[in-house]
Design a protein around this motif. Structure first.
Motif, mmCIF file in Angstrom:
data_model
loop_
_atom_site.group_PDB
_atom_site.id
_atom_site.type_symbol
_atom_site.label_atom_id
_atom_site.label_comp_id
_atom_site.label_asym_id
_atom_site.label_seq_id
_atom_site.Cartn_x
_atom_site.Cartn_y
_atom_site.Cartn_z
ATOM 1 N N TYR A 2 63.425 36.313 -53.463
ATOM 2 C CA TYR A 2 62.164 36.777 -54.045
ATOM 3 C C TYR A 2 61.027 36.419 -53.088
ATOM 4 O O TYR A 2 61.238 35.798 -52.045
ATOM 5 N N ASP A 3 59.831 36.761 -53.413
ATOM 6 C CA ASP A 3 58.653 36.512 -52.591
ATOM 7 C C ASP A 3 58.539 35.030 -52.213
ATOM 8 O O ASP A 3 58.485 34.157 -53.094
ATOM 9 N N ALA A 4 58.501 34.727 -50.915
ATOM 10 C CA ALA A 4 58.524 33.340 -50.424
ATOM 11 C C ALA A 4 57.350 32.508 -50.946
ATOM 12 O O ALA A 4 57.525 31.353 -51.354
ATOM 13 N N ALA A 5 56.152 33.080 -50.955
ATOM 14 C CA ALA A 5 54.979 32.329 -51.420
ATOM 15 C C ALA A 5 55.098 31.993 -52.902
ATOM 16 O O ALA A 5 54.739 30.890 -53.334
ATOM 17 N N THR A 6 55.606 32.921 -53.674
ATOM 18 C CA THR A 6 55.782 32.686 -55.108
ATOM 19 C C THR A 6 56.852 31.638 -55.355
ATOM 20 O O THR A 6 56.690 30.767 -56.222
ATOM 21 N N LEU A 7 57.916 31.676 -54.593
ATOM 22 C CA LEU A 7 58.967 30.661 -54.738
ATOM 23 C C LEU A 7 58.435 29.263 -54.413
ATOM 24 O O LEU A 7 58.818 28.280 -55.068
ATOM 25 N N LYS A 8 57.534 29.165 -53.458
ATOM 26 C CA LYS A 8 56.916 27.860 -53.155
ATOM 27 C C LYS A 8 56.132 27.359 -54.360
ATOM 28 O O LYS A 8 56.154 26.166 -54.671
ATOM 29 N N ARG A 9 55.435 28.253 -55.031
ATOM 30 C CA ARG A 9 54.689 27.869 -56.228
ATOM 31 C C ARG A 9 55.641 27.399 -57.326
ATOM 32 O O ARG A 9 55.369 26.410 -58.010
ATOM 33 N N ILE A 10 56.746 28.111 -57.477
ATOM 34 C CA ILE A 10 57.735 27.735 -58.493
ATOM 35 C C ILE A 10 58.296 26.353 -58.192
ATOM 36 O O ILE A 10 58.366 25.483 -59.072
ATOM 37 N N ILE A 11 58.663 26.130 -56.955
ATOM 38 C CA ILE A 11 59.233 24.836 -56.558
ATOM 39 C C ILE A 11 58.204 23.721 -56.735
ATOM 40 O O ILE A 11 58.540 22.608 -57.151
ATOM 41 N N SER A 12 56.934 24.021 -56.472
ATOM 42 C CA SER A 12 55.909 22.988 -56.677
ATOM 43 C C SER A 12 55.772 22.646 -58.158
ATOM 44 O O SER A 12 55.512 21.503 -58.514
ATOM 45 N N LEU A 13 55.977 23.616 -59.038
ATOM 46 C CA LEU A 13 55.926 23.342 -60.475
ATOM 47 C C LEU A 13 57.102 22.467 -60.910
ATOM 48 O O LEU A 13 56.963 21.645 -61.817
ATOM 49 N N VAL A 14 58.241 22.624 -60.265
ATOM 50 C CA VAL A 14 59.397 21.776 -60.565
ATOM 51 C C VAL A 14 59.050 20.313 -60.289
ATOM 52 O O VAL A 14 59.478 19.414 -61.013
ATOM 53 N N GLU A 15 58.240 20.081 -59.269
ATOM 54 C CA GLU A 15 57.803 18.713 -58.949
ATOM 55 C C GLU A 15 56.960 18.116 -60.072
ATOM 56 O O GLU A 15 56.814 16.897 -60.156
#
Length: 146
Positions: free
Chosen positions: A83-96
């Protein structure tokens, strides 16, 4: 000049205002619990939903909030590694921030996808919609985000 001062003062109050919490107040032992449906993979909608989660996180102390995102149907695409790399970074940051992302296996099976196709931070359930129902029975507030 007086009008400018009043406008600046009112703006400052708005910027520093926090939400009033209803009783019982959220605590570590009795947190607010939010279940967000993700059933659309449209990039703009997914990012809007992520922004909504960030806004929720800003208002509640971390120890008094549990957020889960349940992806089913077309929404599971948003948690795929491609999926969109920038959006995946946001998702992963929310996991934190302890936001949990759950993927529907029924959708995965229909699309012939495997767990390896998804980000490592995701967890999996057989039926996403059933997970949403059960979370609501467990006291989560279900939110349909667009």
């Amino acid at each position: 000049m007086k009008k400018i001062f009043i406008l600046m003062f009112a703006s400052a109050l708005f910027l520093f205002a926090k939400s009033d919490f209803s009783e019982p107040f959220p605590t570590f032992d009795d947190p607010r619990k939010v279940a967000i449906q993700l059933y659309d993979s449209d990039l703009e909608k997914v990012n809007h939903n992520l922004s909504t989660i960030y806004n929720i996180l800003k208002e509640y102390p971390a120890e008094s909030l549990k957020v889960v995102v349940i992806a089913y149907g077309n929404g599971v695409r948003a948690l795929r590694k491609d999926y969109d790399a920038a959006t995946l970074k946001r998702i992963i940051s929310l996991v934190e921030y302890d936001v949990e992302f759950i993927v529907c296996k029924n959708t995965m099976e229909t699309m012939k996808w495997t767990e390896d196709d998804f980000i490592g931070e995701a967890s999996f359930v057989q039926a996403g919609i059933v997970e949403l129902i059960e979370r609501q029975v467990d006291g989560y507030i279900g939110i349909i985000a667009y």
